[in-house]
Each structure stands twice: as C-alpha cells, then as structure tokens.
Scaffold this motif. Structure first.
Motif: not given
Length: 171
Positions: A1-4, A49-52, A32-43
């Motif tokens: 719970p303390s991780i931000q 919702k669980e970690f607002p 090349e950053s597009a793949c990383d941003i797509d992935f992290i946006n998805e995650v």
C-alpha cells in the motif's frame, strides 16, 4: 500500500524487438518508443482501479528517447527522459543538442507527467568512454537546462553525478 511509483522500463541496453508487429507499430508512430508506451498504457490502465494512487514509470532512453506520434501517455504513467545524445559542453537547448530538446518538447505534448534524469557527468554514450571534451564546465549549463525543463512542465528531476570517476565538475 505504500508503493507510489512502479518502474516498468526496458533494460539499460539498445536491445529491442525487431519482429514484424513491433516494427510496424513503431513505423506507424514514427518512434521505437511507441511499443513501450502502448504496453505501459495497457498495464497502467488495467491496474488503475485497484491501485489508483500508483504511478507507473517508463524510460525514454537510448532507442526510446524520441516520442511517438499519434499517441498519448496514460495519466498514471510518468515518462522518465534520459539524454543520451547531447553534448554536455553546451545547454540542452543549443543547436547541436536539438534531438534531446525536440524530444523533450514532444513528450511534453503527450504527457503531463515528465521526469528528467539528467547526466551531470560527461559520459560519451556513442562509445561508452569518458567524453572527449574533458575537462569541461558542465555546471555553467545547469541553470539554462533547469529553466528549459520547467518550461516543458517537467514534474520530477534527478541528476546523476559521480565523484569517484572524475567525470563531473558538479562536486
């Protein structure tokens, strides 16, 4: 719970995926950053919702410094920009440092959460050796660089300095 802050970034290398899907996606978004941003946006979207109160951090570093075109970064994602192309002998806004300055401007248009990791050491990323211009006074550029970062709405800042290796004048 303390991780931000949770970091989800590519490794500190230039190794990346060259499969047809990834390369096509990178070409579509001109970076090349597009793949990383797509992935992290998805995650980040799946966990919001669980970690607002958690922000996910990803690097814009080496091959992902250039921002993607036609994408935005999720509001719970920080882009941590690291300059691996500029000459430390002049401010990042100098003409010879146009790649980093333009990349930072581009990122500031697609995210409100910018983090700059600035090298106050004189690495030469092209060959992994100490910069050819030693000794040089990088500290004279700091004020101009920090003002530029503020103009680009950089929210967090970190400077890397290393006393022992003699590659920094900001002791």
């Amino acid at each position: 719970p303390s991780i931000q802050l949770v970091n989800i970034s590519h490794m500190d290398t230039r190794v990346r995926c060259f499969c047809r899907t990834c390369q096509s996606f990178a070409e579509k978004h001109e970076a090349e950053s597009a793949c990383d941003i797509d992935f992290i946006n998805e995650v980040a979207g799946a966990l919001k919702k669980e970690f607002p109160n958690v922000f996910f951090v990803t690097l814009a570093y080496t091959y992902t410094e250039k921002p993607p075109v036609g994408m935005t970064v999720a509001d719970n994602v920080f882009v941590q920009m690291c300059d691996t192309t500029s000459s430390v002998t002049v401010p990042v806004t100098a003409p010879e440092n146009h790649f980093f300055a333009n990349s930072l401007r581009g990122w500031s248009k697609i995210t409100k959460n910018l983090f700059v990791w600035d090298y106050w050491v004189t690495y030469n990323f092209n060959n992994g050796a100490v910069a050819r211009d030693l000794p040089c006074a990088t500290v004279e550029n700091v004020q101009k660089d920090l003002l530029f970062f503020r103009e680009q709405n950089v929210q967090c800042f970190f400077s890397e300095q290393e006393f022992a290796c003699g590659t920094s004048d900001a002791y």
